[in-house]
Design an enzyme around this catalytic site. Sequence first.
Site, short mmCIF file in Angstrom:
data_model
loop_
_atom_site.label_atom_id
_atom_site.label_comp_id
_atom_site.label_asym_id
_atom_site.label_seq_id
_atom_site.Cartn_x
_atom_site.Cartn_y
_atom_site.Cartn_z
N ALA A 1 0.83 -1.21 0.00
CA ALA A 1 0.00 0.00 0.00
C ALA A 1 0.86 1.25 0.00
O ALA A 1 0.56 2.23 -0.69
CB ALA A 1 -0.93 -0.02 1.21
N THR B 1 19.84 -0.05 -2.53
CA THR B 1 19.73 1.17 -1.73
C THR B 1 20.70 1.07 -0.55
O THR B 1 20.83 0.03 0.09
CB THR B 1 18.28 1.39 -1.25
OG1 THR B 1 17.82 0.22 -0.59
CG2 THR B 1 17.36 1.69 -2.42
N GLY C 1 20.94 3.34 2.18
CA GLY C 1 20.57 4.26 3.25
C GLY C 1 20.90 5.69 2.87
O GLY C 1 20.67 6.11 1.73
N ARG D 1 23.55 6.97 2.05
CA ARG D 1 24.57 7.12 0.99
C ARG D 1 23.95 7.11 -0.41
O ARG D 1 24.64 7.31 -1.40
CB ARG D 1 25.60 6.01 1.11
CG ARG D 1 26.54 6.22 2.31
CD ARG D 1 27.67 5.23 2.31
NE ARG D 1 27.21 3.88 2.55
CZ ARG D 1 27.49 2.83 1.77
NH1 ARG D 1 28.24 2.98 0.71
NH2 ARG D 1 27.04 1.62 2.09
N GLY D 2 22.66 6.82 -0.50
CA GLY D 2 22.03 6.85 -1.82
C GLY D 2 21.76 5.46 -2.36
O GLY D 2 21.34 4.56 -1.61
N ALA E 1 8.75 3.58 5.67
CA ALA E 1 8.24 3.77 4.30
C ALA E 1 9.16 4.59 3.39
O ALA E 1 8.75 4.95 2.29
CB ALA E 1 6.83 4.37 4.29
N ALA E 2 10.39 4.87 3.82
CA ALA E 2 11.31 5.60 2.93
C ALA E 2 11.60 4.75 1.70
O ALA E 2 11.54 5.23 0.55
CB ALA E 2 12.60 5.93 3.67
N GLY E 3 11.90 3.47 1.91
CA GLY E 3 12.17 2.56 0.79
C GLY E 3 10.93 2.39 -0.08
O GLY E 3 11.03 2.34 -1.31
N ASP E 4 9.77 2.31 0.55
CA ASP E 4 8.52 2.16 -0.22
C ASP E 4 8.29 3.39 -1.10
O ASP E 4 7.90 3.27 -2.26
CB ASP E 4 7.34 1.99 0.74
CG ASP E 4 7.46 0.73 1.58
OD1 ASP E 4 8.10 -0.23 1.12
OD2 ASP E 4 6.94 0.72 2.71
N HIS F 1 14.78 9.53 -4.91
CA HIS F 1 15.52 10.00 -3.73
C HIS F 1 14.81 11.22 -3.12
O HIS F 1 14.72 11.35 -1.90
CB HIS F 1 16.94 10.44 -4.11
CG HIS F 1 17.95 9.34 -4.11
ND1 HIS F 1 17.96 8.32 -3.18
CD2 HIS F 1 19.03 9.13 -4.90
CE1 HIS F 1 18.98 7.53 -3.42
NE2 HIS F 1 19.64 7.99 -4.46
N GLY G 1 5.64 8.31 10.37
CA GLY G 1 4.69 7.30 9.90
C GLY G 1 4.94 6.88 8.46
O GLY G 1 5.86 7.35 7.79
O1 RIB Z 1 8.01 -0.49 4.87
C1 RIB Z 1 7.25 0.01 5.94
C2 RIB Z 1 6.07 -0.88 6.19
O2 RIB Z 1 6.52 -2.14 6.64
C3 RIB Z 1 5.15 -0.38 7.28
O3 RIB Z 1 4.15 0.48 6.79
C4 RIB Z 1 4.60 -1.65 7.88
O4 RIB Z 1 3.24 -1.87 7.60
C5 RIB Z 1 5.45 -2.77 7.29
O5 RIB Z 1 4.77 -3.47 6.37
#
Ligand code: RIB
Length: 309
Positions: free
Chosen positions: A45, A223, A225, A227-228, A252-255, A279, A290
């Site tokens: 999501a 990725t 962290g 460092r890019g 959720a930075a990676g997401d 980035h 969050g």
């Molecule tokens: O990548 C972050 C997510 O990992 C969070 O939102 C949590 O739900 C887990 O799935």
Amino acid sequence: MSESAKLAVLGSINADHILNLAHFPRPGETVIGKQYQIAFGGKGANQAVAAGRAGADIAFIACVGADDTGERIRQQLIMDRIDISSVETIADEATGVAMIFVNGEGENSIGIFAGANAALTPDCVERHQQVIAEASALLMQLESPLESVLSAARIARQHQTQVILNPAPATQLSDELLALIDIITPNETEAEIITGIAVKSDEDAARAARALHDKGIATVLITLGSRGVWLSEDGNGQAVPGFRVEAVDTIAAGDTFNGAFITARLEGKPVFEAARFAHAAAAIAVTRPGAQPSVPWRAEIDAFLQQQD
Ligand code: RIB
């Protein structure tokens, strides 16, 4: 790829229970929290929302429980410009849950209950195969059953839909699945678990990327962290540095990176530029608490990038 290229995202939906505390509790220890919030999350999501807010034409394949949380998440996804025709509501199941601790350094530690996410079976994928067939790209992660990820990748290959896999949370992957992937985006830990190569430097990242190319994956983004990212296309690698910001938490930075990256690629941005765009989106996300509440909209990403030039 044209501006109207469609994106399919397949993955998880969770309600995140986030507790901020000074340090992670050790076994047997109780730590009093400083702040608590419930927010919408789940890697699938979050990536779908990142793509929707960045401007992608996106459909999401996922499952929620037949509960109030599930219904509220569905409504929120619509507001985030996502086609939810393939988000199923599963009777007698609860929406997935993530329990997240965030320590004083902004690091997190996450435990997950799959709930309705476990109902995203290969049969469920098959019910929505048209969405994959009609898309230019399919973005997935590993909070869904692995056999479903494999069956979705097979459908994608049959229909020349590009497959991008964010292999999180980390697990070993079969050669069959790796051979069906066009773009992979592991972090250092995930790259090590998949390739057996510890990634501590750019040279290590280049070696891990080569191992992933050898499995049949054309584009590798590892990725690193703050460092890019190490970006490698068919063996030609380069570092794409990230942006320096004051991080609140990295949830959720990676997401956000993944959703924004594929959105930019589907608009036809070259891969280096798409990584820079991603980035920027992730940099904004880490300045806010969050998962989904932290994901930026397109205008915010464009404004951030303009300030860097
Ligand atoms: O990548 C972050 C997510 O990992 C969070 O939102 C949590 O739900 C887990 O799935």
